[in-house]
Design a protein around this motif. Structure first.
Motif, PDB file in Angstrom:
ATOM      1  N   LEU A 247      30.470  42.670  36.979  1.00 37.60           N
ATOM      2  CA  LEU A 247      31.520  41.687  37.264  1.00 37.60           C
ATOM      3  C   LEU A 247      32.498  41.678  36.094  1.00 37.60           C
ATOM      4  N   VAL A 248      33.783  41.775  36.407  1.00 39.02           N
ATOM      5  CA  VAL A 248      34.811  41.789  35.369  1.00 39.02           C
ATOM      6  C   VAL A 248      36.032  41.035  35.877  1.00 39.02           C
ATOM      7  N   GLN A 249      36.775  40.447  34.974  1.00 40.13           N
ATOM      8  CA  GLN A 249      38.006  39.752  35.356  1.00 40.13           C
ATOM      9  C   GLN A 249      39.136  40.756  35.590  1.00 40.13           C
ATOM     10  N   ALA A 250      40.075  40.365  36.404  1.00 36.22           N
ATOM     11  CA  ALA A 250      41.242  41.207  36.641  1.00 36.22           C
ATOM     12  C   ALA A 250      41.906  41.564  35.309  1.00 36.22           C
ATOM     13  N   GLY A 251      42.298  42.825  35.198  1.00 38.74           N
ATOM     14  CA  GLY A 251      42.881  43.328  33.961  1.00 38.74           C
ATOM     15  C   GLY A 251      41.869  43.927  33.015  1.00 38.74           C
TER      16      GLY A 251
ATOM     17  N   ASN B 185      40.378  51.079  34.084  1.00 37.68           N
ATOM     18  CA  ASN B 185      41.160  50.127  33.305  1.00 37.68           C
ATOM     19  C   ASN B 185      42.092  49.343  34.226  1.00 37.68           C
ATOM     20  N   SER B 186      42.598  48.247  33.714  1.00 34.11           N
ATOM     21  CA  SER B 186      43.543  47.407  34.474  1.00 34.11           C
ATOM     22  C   SER B 186      43.008  47.124  35.868  1.00 34.11           C
ATOM     23  N   LEU B 187      41.778  46.701  35.936  1.00 40.75           N
ATOM     24  CA  LEU B 187      41.133  46.487  37.223  1.00 40.75           C
ATOM     25  C   LEU B 187      41.787  45.354  37.993  1.00 40.75           C
ATOM     26  N   LYS B 188      41.803  45.512  39.306  1.00 35.82           N
ATOM     27  CA  LYS B 188      42.398  44.542  40.211  1.00 35.82           C
ATOM     28  C   LYS B 188      41.328  44.048  41.185  1.00 35.82           C
ATOM     29  N   PRO B 189      41.516  42.859  41.753  1.00 33.30           N
ATOM     30  CA  PRO B 189      40.537  42.373  42.741  1.00 33.30           C
ATOM     31  C   PRO B 189      40.330  43.360  43.894  1.00 33.30           C
ATOM     32  N   GLU B 190      41.363  44.085  44.260  1.00 36.49           N
ATOM     33  CA  GLU B 190      41.218  45.042  45.363  1.00 36.49           C
ATOM     34  C   GLU B 190      40.400  46.276  44.985  1.00 36.49           C
ATOM     35  N   ASP B 191      40.023  46.405  43.729  1.00 37.07           N
ATOM     36  CA  ASP B 191      39.106  47.470  43.322  1.00 37.07           C
ATOM     37  C   ASP B 191      37.648  47.095  43.583  1.00 37.07           C
ATOM     38  N   THR B 192      37.419  45.864  44.000  1.00 34.61           N
ATOM     39  CA  THR B 192      36.055  45.425  44.287  1.00 34.61           C
ATOM     40  C   THR B 192      35.448  46.260  45.410  1.00 34.61           C
TER      41      THR B 192
END
Length: 125
Positions: A11-15, A84-91
């Motif tokens: 689990l990681v926060q966006a960004g 990197n720079s993860l987004k919710p849509e990468d879930t």
């Protein structure tokens, strides 16, 4: 026979960033093309990234270009996906895959021969 085991999800926060690993075992696996796919709930499994056996050829889905980087260490029989720079849509659940065919044009959910069990990546907004 080739066995693939993924790790590194979470689990990681966006960004934020995560690095996935895929350890491969089996005969001649270092000569195989490898890659990553992902599957979000209710969606089909989709291609994310590809790397050829020597590591000099890579390919990415448009949705992750510039944010994700695929690499491999054949001495360790391990492939990586730096995200990197993860987004919710990468879930999604992320799967590693391998194929003896090093042609990136045919590396797909249909043609990849071996699959890992998947690792969950969740990006919160």
């Amino acid at each position: 026979q080739v066995q693939l085991v993924e790790s590194g999800g979470g689990l990681v926060q966006a960004g934020g960033s995560l690095r996935l690993s895929c350890v491969a075992s089996g005969r001649a696996v270092s000569s195989y093309a490898m890659g990553w796919f992902r599957q979000a709930p209710g969606k089909e499994r989709e291609f994310v990234a590809f790397i050829n056996w020597i590591g000099g050829g890579t390919n990415y889905a448009d949705s992750v270009k510039g944010r994700f980087s695929i690499s491999r260490d054949n001495g360790k029989n391990t492939m990586y996906l730096q995200m990197n720079s993860l987004k919710p849509e990468d879930t999604a659940v992320y799967f590693c895959a391998a194929s003896p065919n090093n042609n990136p044009r045919v590396f797909s959910t249909r043609n990849a021969n071996y699959w890992g069990q998947g690792t969950q990546v969740t990006v919160s907004s």
